[in-house]
Design an enzyme around this catalytic site. Structure first.
Site, PDB file in Angstrom:
ATOM      1  CG  HIS A  66      -0.505   0.196   2.551  1.00 38.02           C
ATOM      2  ND1 HIS A  66      -0.122   1.203   3.399  1.00 38.02           N
ATOM      3  CD2 HIS A  66      -0.007  -1.094   3.558  1.00 38.02           C
ATOM      4  CE1 HIS A  66       0.080   0.968   4.354  1.00 38.02           C
ATOM      5  NE2 HIS A  66       0.114  -0.528   4.739  1.00 38.02           N
ATOM      6  CD  GLU A 212      -3.229  -1.804   5.325  1.00 40.87           C
ATOM      7  OE1 GLU A 212      -3.136  -2.709   6.009  1.00 40.87           O
ATOM      8  OE2 GLU A 212      -2.659  -0.650   5.843  1.00 40.87           O
ATOM      9  CG  ASP A 235       1.705  -3.840   5.297  1.00 41.63           C
ATOM     10  OD1 ASP A 235       2.595  -3.296   6.161  1.00 41.63           O
ATOM     11  OD2 ASP A 235       0.775  -3.403   5.225  1.00 41.63           O
TER      12      ASP A 235
HETATM   13 ZN   LIG Z   1       0.789  -1.297   6.410  1.00 40.87          ZN
END
Ligand SMILES: [Zn+2]
Length: 366
Positions: A66, A212, A235
């Protein structure tokens, strides 16, 4: 590769992009990908989708991270020129006082401010260990009245982020704003570079997703349009190697990338990700043959947009692949470049293994 990751990550960390206002980050990434043989488009929400064609018989892969970051919106401008804020995303209120922030009024025109902390000399003992709720927090931009604030271009709804910053600690560690998830974005750019340079490979859609930190659902819209067979999200993984985090698991900074075997929000949202069994096997096998140490995590308390992506169309085989990160959601998040480099190499090698024989039939994994 490590130095390219360092340089791109620093650039991306210094580029503001509150959820819903990610365009500057997206344009910077577009520039980075411009020389590669990708077909690129941006959807209406702002997701950047860059497709690299590959073996049509192999399952298609969506690799995503993201672009947005958490922060604040201007809620009210007081007559005396102080600014009140609304929170956007998982803001830790106890880490706010005395932080510098940036009001994103336009590239080249952004305005700095400081989140006020009550003068220590005036703080009674009972207030010393109290967290101030964000509703009581105010930001000083150096203006004398509301007119002065408006003259700077600040109005209700102006996006505000932690003042972008990078500090290099020792040889391999970076600390600063939005390591979550600009580190994921930087890794994807490197993976795209390598996979574009030589085959074999399946068709890969590199997605730089929006929203996100706001609602976890921007990537879902991209997935619906692409309809991939496999989706790999990049992530952070929570570190467990500082004294305050030892109960969280075993992930150590600098000890290699991690894969998530289980995530669940557990604080109201009934969602999380349990990976399709083909994918932990793919990454474990690839890590052992590449000599990469792969860490494992399983935890409640957090989720990513893979939890929504997995439910798109007829279902997508999903997994969260991670880089260890310390001090998450503060203005100073820390990662280790060696982890990012190893994660990049692992992804390149693993995605190359997704060929026409790669099965997503669950019975092949029991
Ligand atoms: Zn994140």
């Amino acid at each position: 590769m490590k130095e390219r990751l360092r340089s791109l990550l620093k650039t991306l960390m210094l580029t503001p992009g509150l959820s819903g206002h990610e365009d500057r980050v997206r344009r910077r990434i577009e520039k980075e990908l411009a020389d590669l043989p990708l077909s690129m488009r941006t959807d209406r929400l702002g997701n950047l989708i860059a497709t690299l064609e590959g073996d049509e018989g192999a399952p298609s892969v969506m690799l995503f991270a993201h672009t947005d970051q958490l922060g604040f919106m201007v809620r009210k401008i007081e007559d005396n020129g102080l600014v009140r804020i609304e929170r956007l995303g998982g803001i830790p209120e106890k880490a706010l006082p005395a932080q510098a922030v940036l009001f994103c009024v336009g590239e080249g025109r952004d305005v700095q401010g400081v989140i006020a902390n009550k003068s220590h000399h005036a703080t009674p003992p009972e207030e010393k260990y109290k967290v101030t709720p964000y509703q009581e927090v105010f930001i000083d931009v150096g203006a004398e009245d509301a007119e002065g604030v408006k003259a700077l271009g600040i109005e209700i709804g102006t996006p505000v982020v932690y003042d972008p910053r990078v500090i290099e600690l020792n040889e391999n560690r970076l600390i600063g704003t939005s390591v979550d998830d600009r580190a994921g974005c930087a890794v994807i750019v490197e993976v795209a570079r390598a996979l574009a340079a030589e085959g074999p490979r399946p068709t890969v859609h590199f997605v730089f997703a929006v929203l996100e930190e706001f609602n976890l659902q921007g990537a879902m819209v991209a997935a619906r349009a692409i309809n991939p067979d496999i989706a790999i999200q990049l992530d952070l993984a929570l570190n467990a190697d500082t004294p305050d985090m030892t109960q969280r698991g075993e992930v150590a900074l600098g000890n290699g990338p991690a894969m998530s075997l289980y995530s669940f929000h557990g604080r109201g949202t009934l969602n999380g990700t349990i990976p399709h069994p083909a994918l932990p096997k793919l990454f474990s096998d690839t890590a052992s043959s590449e000599g990469i140490n792969l860490q494992r995590t399983a935890h409640t308390g957090a989720l990513t947009d893979s939890s929504y992506v997995q439910l798109v169309n007829e279902g997508v085989a999903c997994i969260d692949m991670c880089f260890p990160c310390r001090y998450t959601h503060t203005s100073l998040e820390m990662c280790d470049l060696r982890d990012l480099e190893a994660l990049t190499k692992l992804l390149i090698a693993a995605i190359r293994r997704v060929d026409a024989d790669f099965s997503l039939n669950r019975d092949d994994y029991t």
